[in-house]
Design a protein around this motif. Structure first.
Motif, mmCIF file in Angstrom:
data_model
loop_
_atom_site.group_PDB
_atom_site.id
_atom_site.type_symbol
_atom_site.label_atom_id
_atom_site.label_comp_id
_atom_site.label_asym_id
_atom_site.label_seq_id
_atom_site.Cartn_x
_atom_site.Cartn_y
_atom_site.Cartn_z
ATOM 1 N N UNK A 60 0.851 -1.177 0.000
ATOM 2 C CA UNK A 60 0.000 0.000 0.000
ATOM 3 C C UNK A 60 0.898 1.242 0.000
ATOM 4 N N UNK A 61 0.299 2.416 -0.126
ATOM 5 C CA UNK A 61 1.104 3.640 -0.206
ATOM 6 C C UNK A 61 1.944 3.895 1.043
ATOM 7 N N UNK A 62 1.424 3.689 2.264
ATOM 8 C CA UNK A 62 2.303 3.885 3.430
ATOM 9 C C UNK A 62 3.535 2.974 3.423
ATOM 10 N N UNK A 63 3.359 1.751 2.968
ATOM 11 C CA UNK A 63 4.494 0.831 2.872
ATOM 12 C C UNK A 63 5.508 1.328 1.851
ATOM 13 N N UNK A 64 5.021 1.752 0.715
ATOM 14 C CA UNK A 64 5.913 2.244 -0.339
ATOM 15 C C UNK A 64 6.656 3.484 0.137
ATOM 16 N N UNK A 65 5.942 4.424 0.771
ATOM 17 C CA UNK A 65 6.593 5.635 1.280
ATOM 18 C C UNK A 65 7.632 5.296 2.357
ATOM 19 N N UNK A 66 7.368 4.252 3.105
ATOM 20 C CA UNK A 66 8.293 3.858 4.172
ATOM 21 C C UNK A 66 9.607 3.321 3.609
ATOM 22 N N UNK A 67 9.541 2.560 2.515
ATOM 23 C CA UNK A 67 10.763 1.948 1.989
ATOM 24 C C UNK A 67 11.488 2.808 0.952
ATOM 25 N N UNK A 68 10.796 3.782 0.354
ATOM 26 C CA UNK A 68 11.396 4.568 -0.726
ATOM 27 C C UNK A 68 12.754 5.187 -0.417
ATOM 28 N N UNK A 69 12.982 5.739 0.777
ATOM 29 C CA UNK A 69 14.303 6.338 1.011
ATOM 30 C C UNK A 69 15.452 5.330 1.042
ATOM 31 N N UNK A 70 15.127 4.054 1.153
ATOM 32 C CA UNK A 70 16.160 3.048 1.383
ATOM 33 C C UNK A 70 16.375 2.082 0.224
ATOM 34 N N UNK A 71 15.573 2.210 -0.816
ATOM 35 C CA UNK A 71 15.678 1.281 -1.945
ATOM 36 C C UNK A 71 15.756 2.058 -3.255
ATOM 37 N N UNK A 72 16.196 1.359 -4.280
ATOM 38 C CA UNK A 72 16.241 1.917 -5.623
ATOM 39 C C UNK A 72 15.956 0.802 -6.608
ATOM 40 N N UNK A 73 15.684 1.183 -7.844
ATOM 41 C CA UNK A 73 15.531 0.227 -8.935
ATOM 42 C C UNK A 73 16.428 0.707 -10.067
ATOM 43 N N UNK A 74 17.389 -0.117 -10.407
ATOM 44 C CA UNK A 74 18.276 0.203 -11.523
ATOM 45 C C UNK A 74 17.893 -0.744 -12.662
ATOM 46 N N UNK A 75 17.174 -0.220 -13.662
ATOM 47 C CA UNK A 75 16.729 -1.097 -14.752
ATOM 48 C C UNK A 75 17.891 -1.583 -15.608
ATOM 49 N N UNK A 76 17.684 -2.700 -16.266
ATOM 50 C CA UNK A 76 18.719 -3.320 -17.100
ATOM 51 C C UNK A 76 19.235 -2.366 -18.167
ATOM 52 N N UNK A 77 18.329 -1.622 -18.817
ATOM 53 C CA UNK A 77 18.769 -0.747 -19.899
ATOM 54 C C UNK A 77 19.656 0.381 -19.390
ATOM 55 N N UNK A 78 19.452 0.841 -18.162
ATOM 56 C CA UNK A 78 20.308 1.887 -17.610
ATOM 57 C C UNK A 78 21.695 1.333 -17.295
ATOM 58 N N UNK A 79 21.752 0.107 -16.777
ATOM 59 C CA UNK A 79 23.046 -0.521 -16.519
ATOM 60 C C UNK A 79 23.822 -0.698 -17.817
ATOM 61 N N UNK A 80 23.129 -1.129 -18.867
ATOM 62 C CA UNK A 80 23.773 -1.317 -20.164
ATOM 63 C C UNK A 80 24.249 0.016 -20.716
#
Length: 148
Positions: A122-142
């Motif tokens: 839910x949104x509270x869960x997402x807001x709670x973890x956002x400062x501590x996680x990231x998503x680096x997509x495959x195309x950006x790594x390439x």
């Protein structure tokens, strides 16, 4: 020569400059994805909100240090293990199961915004973890690999 031909085709320098600007803006890979800006946090208040009831078997200093470390170098959700994510104490067991089932079924995340599609997030869960996680997509790594 190229600008001269464009000027002849479109009739004014303004149109040519607009077309060139649009072409350059939309032809670069950086504009294809939305970039998420992490907000600043107070780690002490995050730990207090995360773990309001103290337990004897949990080392709060260690949790605090881990969250500070994660804030400075966020955990990539595409490469993290279950133990990595569980050790943050940001998600419960049901949410961990849901996240890894989602990632196993659909593959790596494309964007941090994809967290909204995970059933138990839910949104509270997402807001709670956002400062501590990231998503680096495959195309950006390439792209970064090719650029260097």
């Amino acid at each position: 020569m190229f600008l001269f031909l464009l000027n002849r085709l479109f009739g004014s320098h303004l149109r040519v400059s607009i077309i060139i600007t649009l072409f350059l803006n939309y032809s670069t890979p950086q504009t294809h994805a939305q970039e998420f800006r992490r907000r600043e946090i107070d780690p002490h208040s995050v730990v207090q909100n995360l773990l309001p009831i103290q337990s004897d078997d949990l080392n709060y200093n260690e949790v605090y240090e881990n969250l500070i470390q994660l804030y400075t170098t966020p955990l990539d959700l595409n490469t993290c293990t279950r133990d990595d994510l569980a050790s943050t104490y940001l998600l419960n067991e049901r949410q961990l199961n849901s996240f890894f089932a989602y990632r196993e079924q659909l593959g790596k995340l494309v964007s941090i915004y994809e967290l909204q599609a995970i059933p138990t997030f839910d949104l509270p869960t997402i807001y709670k973890i956002l400062p501590f996680v990231t998503v680096i997509p495959e195309n950006k790594l390439l792209w970064n690999h090719l650029a260097n």
